[in-house]
Design a protein around this motif. Sequence first.
Motif, PDB file in Angstrom:
ATOM      1  N   ALA A  63      50.412 -20.597 -22.260  1.00  0.00           N
ATOM      2  CA  ALA A  63      49.925 -19.480 -23.288  1.00  0.00           C
ATOM      3  C   ALA A  63      48.736 -18.835 -23.228  1.00  0.00           C
ATOM      4  N   THR A 120      53.410 -22.090 -28.000  1.00  0.00           N
ATOM      5  CA  THR A 120      52.505 -22.970 -28.051  1.00  0.00           C
ATOM      6  C   THR A 120      53.014 -24.198 -28.980  1.00  0.00           C
ATOM      7  N   TYR A 162      53.082 -15.770 -29.970  1.00  0.00           N
ATOM      8  CA  TYR A 162      52.110 -16.649 -29.530  1.00  0.00           C
ATOM      9  C   TYR A 162      52.177 -18.021 -30.380  1.00  0.00           C
ATOM     10  N   SER A 201      54.975 -17.934 -17.947  1.00  0.00           N
ATOM     11  CA  SER A 201      54.882 -18.049 -19.465  1.00  0.00           C
ATOM     12  C   SER A 201      56.399 -18.649 -20.203  1.00  0.00           C
TER      13      SER A 201
END
Length: 504
Positions: free
Chosen positions: A163, A152, A148, A235
């Motif tokens: 994200a 980002t 995560y 992603s």
Amino acid sequence: MTGLLVALPALLPLLAAGLSLLVSRIRHAQRVVSGVALSAVLVDAAILLWIVDSHGAVVLRLGGYPPPAGITLVADRLSALMLLVSAVVTVVVMLYALGQRVTDHGRTATTSFHPVYLVLTAGVMLAYLTGDLFTLFVAFELMLTASYVLITRGVTADRVRAAMTYVITGLTSTLLLITLIALVYAATGTVNLADLGAKLSDVDPALRGALSLLFVTVIGIKAAVVPLHFWLPDSYPTAPAPITAVFAGLLTKVGVYALIRVQTAVFAHQDAWHVLLVAALITMLLGALGAVAQDDVNRMLSFLLVSHIGFMLFGLGLFSEAGLTGAILYALHHITVQAGLFLVLGLVARHTGATSLRRMPGGVARQRPLLAVLFATGAANLAGLPPLSGFLAKVTLLRGGAVSDTELGVVLAGAAVVTSFVTLYALARVWVIAFWGTGREGSADADRSSGELAPVMTTACAVLIGVGVAMAAFAGPLSAVADRAATHVLDVTSYRSAVLGGEP
């Protein structure tokens, strides 16, 4: 002493992550800490593979608690092979990231990269070594929490949108996984993989089949199995090249490894499972067709990543020694080649200033001949052209499908050949337009962005592509180890004996 070797691949990166935070104001110190820790994990994985291949599985009971009550770490040939190849990728991608210095969008790299990258590595290694479902859940959480943060880095609107998709999907799959583990515990009273295999034999076959199918569905999200793959192409392409490479090389393969381990050790199918074979067929074909439709090279590679997960599912779904050997070989090959191609195309994007084929100038082969050689080698390997490692793995899978007792195995063998040609076509488009085509020269801004340390990044690409070639050069020993690994994985009694103790 051997027990310590099993703990180090997960323990060292976690300790190094904490130390990296302490020296975060000294960037060179962070680099030394990360480099030493990851190199030590690589050496440890190589020693561990030699030990388990020579003497059998190594089991570490944390806290001295006997299974199934305590946490157990298990290293056998399959987990040691995955550890070693994954350790190579983590070291090389770190080298590439150090050479890059800045993200793909020109923002200065922050000191959080090193500790977060080390936590991600620890999660990957723990997933390979765990002997119970709950620790597998913890390993996934380590990976997802770190990913995560990594996905980002260098906030842009595209990365925020990507994200959000990644985080929501990750949290959903995590919630489903912990719920599934609770259901398994309610039905059997244990989460230890070896003990589960014995306990589930006394469970209603309908419930056992439902739990097996639920596990394939939940882990299928993490492994990007069609139609649960929707999150991946949206992603991965938005992240910086080294982050995309390590995600593509490792995270989905951890999902595939979890499927192999649980479906063999816990549910122990005696013959081909058509559910997995159908999923493999759909994943192969739709992923490849999606790649052909893409203009962005990173999205194209992301769809090919999805497509080639189907090859591994194909081998697992056969539940035969030949099929599982092919799945293991394909996973090892794909970890290195897919990560290497993402790194190569990251350098191409830095040189041309574009990731879109329509906007990408031609003539990269003339301006950067080494990049052209690396891309051509990696593309040929991913497509499965002889005599490279992709060809070796696919031939093993095709042999497994041809000798299987189900007609669907033969259909999958044909689909694998078709998918390989579609893969070759998708990668050939990139070669023709970006490398071979004639267009304007790469932009001056793009050339300046590559910086004086570009040779370090090129070396990292060459190492990963070279590992794929080396797998073909040492095809005999590698195939022999993979075959022994497949035999041991399918020998459920042997695995249970190693973990729980007693004679097979």
